[in-house]
Design an enzyme around this catalytic site. Structure first.
Site, PDB file in Angstrom:
ATOM      1  N   GLU A 111       8.560   9.650 -18.048  1.00  0.00           N
ATOM      2  CA  GLU A 111       9.469   9.330 -17.249  1.00  0.00           C
ATOM      3  C   GLU A 111      10.520   8.374 -17.638  1.00  0.00           C
ATOM      4  OE1 GLU A 111       9.307  11.177 -14.424  1.00  0.00           O
ATOM      5  OE2 GLU A 111       7.404  11.672 -14.506  1.00  0.00           O
ATOM      6  N   CYS A 125      14.702   4.353 -10.533  1.00  0.00           N
ATOM      7  CA  CYS A 125      14.948   5.392 -11.482  1.00  0.00           C
ATOM      8  C   CYS A 125      15.614   6.608 -10.741  1.00  0.00           C
ATOM      9  CB  CYS A 125      13.782   5.636 -12.000  1.00  0.00           C
ATOM     10  SG  CYS A 125      12.462   6.107 -10.930  1.00  0.00           S
TER      11      CYS A 125
HETATM   12  P1  NAP Z   1      11.214  -0.197 -21.365  1.00  0.00           P
HETATM   13  O1  NAP Z   1      11.869  -1.596 -21.963  1.00  0.00           O
HETATM   14  O2  NAP Z   1      11.218   0.953 -21.909  1.00  0.00           O
HETATM   15  O3  NAP Z   1       9.725  -0.841 -20.851  1.00  0.00           O
HETATM   16  C1  NAP Z   1       8.792  -0.009 -20.291  1.00  0.00           C
HETATM   17  C2  NAP Z   1       7.484  -0.569 -20.493  1.00  0.00           C
HETATM   18  O4  NAP Z   1       7.113  -0.279 -22.001  1.00  0.00           O
HETATM   19  C3  NAP Z   1       7.323  -1.750 -20.551  1.00  0.00           C
HETATM   20  O5  NAP Z   1       5.829  -1.880 -19.906  1.00  0.00           O
HETATM   21  C4  NAP Z   1       7.301  -2.517 -21.891  1.00  0.00           C
HETATM   22  O6  NAP Z   1       6.557  -3.573 -22.083  1.00  0.00           O
HETATM   23  C5  NAP Z   1       6.522  -1.137 -22.696  1.00  0.00           C
HETATM   24  N1  NAP Z   1       7.061  -1.197 -23.833  1.00  0.00           N
HETATM   25  C6  NAP Z   1       8.243  -1.778 -24.577  1.00  0.00           C
HETATM   26  N2  NAP Z   1       8.093  -1.623 -25.878  1.00  0.00           N
HETATM   27  C7  NAP Z   1       6.922  -0.788 -26.385  1.00  0.00           C
HETATM   28  C8  NAP Z   1       6.399  -0.125 -27.214  1.00  0.00           C
HETATM   29  N3  NAP Z   1       7.056  -0.312 -28.397  1.00  0.00           N
HETATM   30  N4  NAP Z   1       5.191   0.468 -27.165  1.00  0.00           N
HETATM   31  C9  NAP Z   1       4.369   0.723 -26.004  1.00  0.00           C
HETATM   32  N5  NAP Z   1       5.035   0.101 -24.685  1.00  0.00           N
HETATM   33  C10 NAP Z   1       6.235  -0.421 -25.099  1.00  0.00           C
HETATM   34  O7  NAP Z   1      11.894  -0.291 -19.849  1.00  0.00           O
HETATM   35  P2  NAP Z   1      12.135  -1.098 -18.579  1.00  0.00           P
HETATM   36  O8  NAP Z   1      13.395  -1.894 -18.921  1.00  0.00           O
HETATM   37  O9  NAP Z   1      11.082  -2.090 -18.319  1.00  0.00           O
HETATM   38  O10 NAP Z   1      12.545  -0.148 -17.454  1.00  0.00           O
HETATM   39  C11 NAP Z   1      13.837   0.370 -17.129  1.00  0.00           C
HETATM   40  C12 NAP Z   1      13.931   1.731 -17.490  1.00  0.00           C
HETATM   41  O11 NAP Z   1      13.031   2.328 -17.067  1.00  0.00           O
HETATM   42  C13 NAP Z   1      15.273   2.204 -16.877  1.00  0.00           C
HETATM   43  O12 NAP Z   1      15.994   3.014 -17.828  1.00  0.00           O
HETATM   44  C14 NAP Z   1      14.698   3.191 -15.872  1.00  0.00           C
HETATM   45  O13 NAP Z   1      15.571   4.359 -15.348  1.00  0.00           O
HETATM   46  C15 NAP Z   1      13.327   3.675 -16.381  1.00  0.00           C
HETATM   47  N6  NAP Z   1      12.392   3.919 -14.991  1.00  0.00           N
HETATM   48  C16 NAP Z   1      12.330   5.107 -15.088  1.00  0.00           C
HETATM   49  C17 NAP Z   1      11.318   5.771 -14.005  1.00  0.00           C
HETATM   50  C18 NAP Z   1      11.041   7.287 -13.697  1.00  0.00           C
HETATM   51  O14 NAP Z   1      10.070   7.464 -13.042  1.00  0.00           O
HETATM   52  N7  NAP Z   1      11.652   8.040 -14.550  1.00  0.00           N
HETATM   53  C19 NAP Z   1      10.841   4.717 -12.940  1.00  0.00           C
HETATM   54  C20 NAP Z   1      11.339   3.603 -13.227  1.00  0.00           C
HETATM   55  C21 NAP Z   1      12.042   3.098 -14.317  1.00  0.00           C
HETATM   56  P3  NAP Z   1       7.254  -5.099 -21.985  1.00  0.00           P
HETATM   57  O15 NAP Z   1       7.863  -5.149 -20.678  1.00  0.00           O
HETATM   58  O16 NAP Z   1       6.176  -5.954 -22.146  1.00  0.00           O
HETATM   59  O17 NAP Z   1       8.246  -5.024 -22.989  1.00  0.00           O
END
Ligand code: NAP
Length: 518
Positions: free
Chosen positions: A261, A300
């Site tokens: 997602e 999101c």
């Molecule tokens: P993110 O930076 O991609 O982080 C998401 C998760 O992935 C966090 O738990 C993060 O941990 C982890 N992560 C980061 N790098 C990783 C790696 N190399 N391997 C495994 N895990 C890793 O995203 P975010 O900034 O938290 O979230 C915002 C984004 O999420 C927005 O773009 C939004 O649109 C999207 N979103 C989508 C949905 C949906 O249902 N489609 C829902 C909510 C949000 P850390 O925090 O410890 O780095």
């Protein structure tokens, strides 16, 4: 000294070995807690979940597992007050916004408990889920193929984004646990506290078998290396991280099943033929304002693009802007504040830079900078007012169709006719949700079907459902959540459909006596 959030892995609470990363109050700027996953025995923890947790869950039937979900929901209900306090402190949300996450999570968990109960009822005395009817394989009807769905014998690694630490946990864990699959959840660092506390409460209440639910807070380093061919990976977050996960050997070589997602440039569309004083117009305005401001636009599913007929561009800009002007922004502890903070300084910077980019392609119709903060220091608090942008050149504004600013920001775009509007909505390249507003059922139905291939959900708002519709951005457990293309290509929830991800399908080719035992 702030609290150090322990990890629950391998059936025991374990502290990380490092100094940890801090979690902050995004309004006051104070440190709240630290997370650290350094030095954990990840291999041992994943094996424990697979072998102990998985075996214990699979030894139960769907009815018993539904009972576990109901018991977990009861534990969460009893601790709601604490969750609201954590959300105010760590997510900077007003109570209504905290509810979307906390009560939304409990509701989703309870809904799966009920659906599991009904599923068990429909199975009669059978333990296995059959997929369709048996099919003859040749002339002799004795030998037939029966497809079955059996729980995956791996662990589900659930990685979540920062904006839904409560709901994000349960919308993934509920279908997994009901399926009989153990879960290891890795919350986003910035808001890990609420996830960790919910897991802690459920673990301490002893309602789940050991190893069924684990939590790792802190760096994700090394987590994906633990995944084995029968494991599952469910991810919510940015498209950039998603691309890294897809390229990881666990997914590319071991075929670990993955659900993604990712981000999405969702839209709202007012159909042609509605006057500025129509109910459909008012419903669009109301929904756009709600979506921009709930959780400060950190959803999101939030509306990012607003499509209106050319003749209504000015009226829409004025009506939405007038409503936004009344939104009070600041410290969520103050009763008059309607919109709290973004979750972190990093998000504040990301929203500011995204807004600056969009301003190169659109003009400001309502400026969030004009909102004075209530009881919050602008030098410290991660608060921003809602900003409405607009451009009359919907075709030329490529940036608007491509850029998800994860905050209280949306852009109004005019269209010529229905075909133009639908083509513009599709320029989001696959979205989680689009909402349609109008009073002509035939036109609404046609537009909904036209957008269905590029949107996981189409939310149709007409006057007769004004009071009963569930909201553009609200993800209901009965409907699928996900979207093609840019939105990640994933699919979660959708009632019992969610169980498909956590089950394996196999064709059992056998005679009648064997098939009767399935
Ligand atoms: P993110 O930076 O991609 O982080 C998401 C998760 O992935 C966090 O738990 C993060 O941990 C982890 N992560 C980061 N790098 C990783 C790696 N190399 N391997 C495994 N895990 C890793 O995203 P975010 O900034 O938290 O979230 C915002 C984004 O999420 C927005 O773009 C939004 O649109 C999207 N979103 C989508 C949905 C949906 O249902 N489609 C829902 C909510 C949000 P850390 O925090 O410890 O780095």
């Amino acid at each position: 000294m702030s609290e150090r959030l322990s990890n629950y892995l391998g059936g025991r609470w374990q502290a990380g070995s490092g100094a940890g990363n801090p979690l902050f109050d995004p309004v006051l700027g104070t440190e709240l807690a630290r997370v650290d996953a350094g030095g954990l025995d990840l291999a041992g923890g994943f094996a424990f979940a697979r072998e102990q947790g998985g075996a214990a869950l699979r030894a139960l039937g769907y009815r018993e597992r539904a009972g576990l979900l109901a018991a977990a929901a009861k534990v969460l209900q009893a601790n709601r007050g604490t969750y609201y306090e954590i959300a105010t402190a760590n997510s900077g949300t007003v109570a209504g916004d905290s509810a979307v996450d906390i009560d939304g999570g409990i509701f989703t968990l309870s809904t799966y408990a009920r659906m599991g109960e009904s599923l068990a009822e429909s199975m009669g005395g059978r333990r296995t889920l059959l997929d369709g009817e048996a099919a003859r394989l040749g002339k002799d009807p004795a030998f037939q193929s029966q497809h079955v769905l059996v729980p995956a014998r791996g662990v589900a690694l659930c990685i979540n984004a920062f904006n839904f630490p409560g709901w994000g946990l349960w919308e993934k864990a509920a279908p997994a646990l009901l399926s009989g699959v153990p879960v290891i959840v890795k919350p986003a660092t910035a808001t890990a506290w609420l996830t960790q506390r919910m897991v802690r409460d459920v673990v301490e209440a002893g309602v789940l078998p050991p190893g069924a639910l684990s939590v790792v807070c802190g760096s994700p380093a090394g987590l994906l290396d633990q995944l084995q061919p029968f494991d599952l990976l469910s991810f919510t977050g940015s498209a950039d991280t998603a691309a890294q996960l897809r390229a990881h050997a666990a997914v590319s070589r071991h075929s670990v099943r993955v659900n993604i997602e990712a981000d999405s440039v969702n839209s709202a569309l007012l159909l042609p033929g509605e006057a500025p004083d129509s109910e459909a117009f008012a419903l669009l305005v109301e929904e756009v304002v709600r979506e921009m401001t709930v959780k400060s636009g950190q959803k999101c599913t939030a509306i990012r693009r607003v499509f209106v007929p050319e003749a209504l561009y000015d009226a829409a800009a004025e009506a939405i802007g007038a409503r936004l002007a009344k939104v009070t922004v600041g410290n969520p502890r103050q009763a008059e504040v309607r919109m709290g903070a973004l979750v972190s300084r990093a998000q504040l910077e990301a929203v500011r830079s995204g807004l600056a980019r969009l301003r190169t392609a659109a003009s400001v119709l309502h400026d969030g900078a004009g909102h004075a903060l209530v009881d919050a220091d602008p030098a410290v608090a991660c608060c921003v007012g809602p900003t409405l942008l607009g451009t009359r050149d919907a075709d030329g504004a490529a940036l608007v169709h491509d850029t998800e600013v994860f905050g209280p920001v949306a852009t109004v775009l005019p269209y010529r006719d229905s075909a133009h509007a639908l083509a513009l909505a599709r320029r989001g390249q696959g979205s989680l949700v689009a909402s349609l507003y109008g009073s002509d059922a035939a036109a609404l139905g046609d537009a909904a079907l036209a957008l269905a291939d590029s949107h996981g959900r189409v939310h149709v708002v007409s006057p007769e459902v004004a009071q009963s519709h569930t909201g553009h951005g609200n993800v209901m457990p009965q409907s699928i959540h996900g979207g093609p293309g840019r939105a990640g290509g994933g699919e979660e929830l959708g009632g019992l459909r969610a169980l498909g991800f956590y089950h394996r399908r196999s064709a059992i080719q056998a005679g009648a006596a064997v098939r009767e035992r399935l």
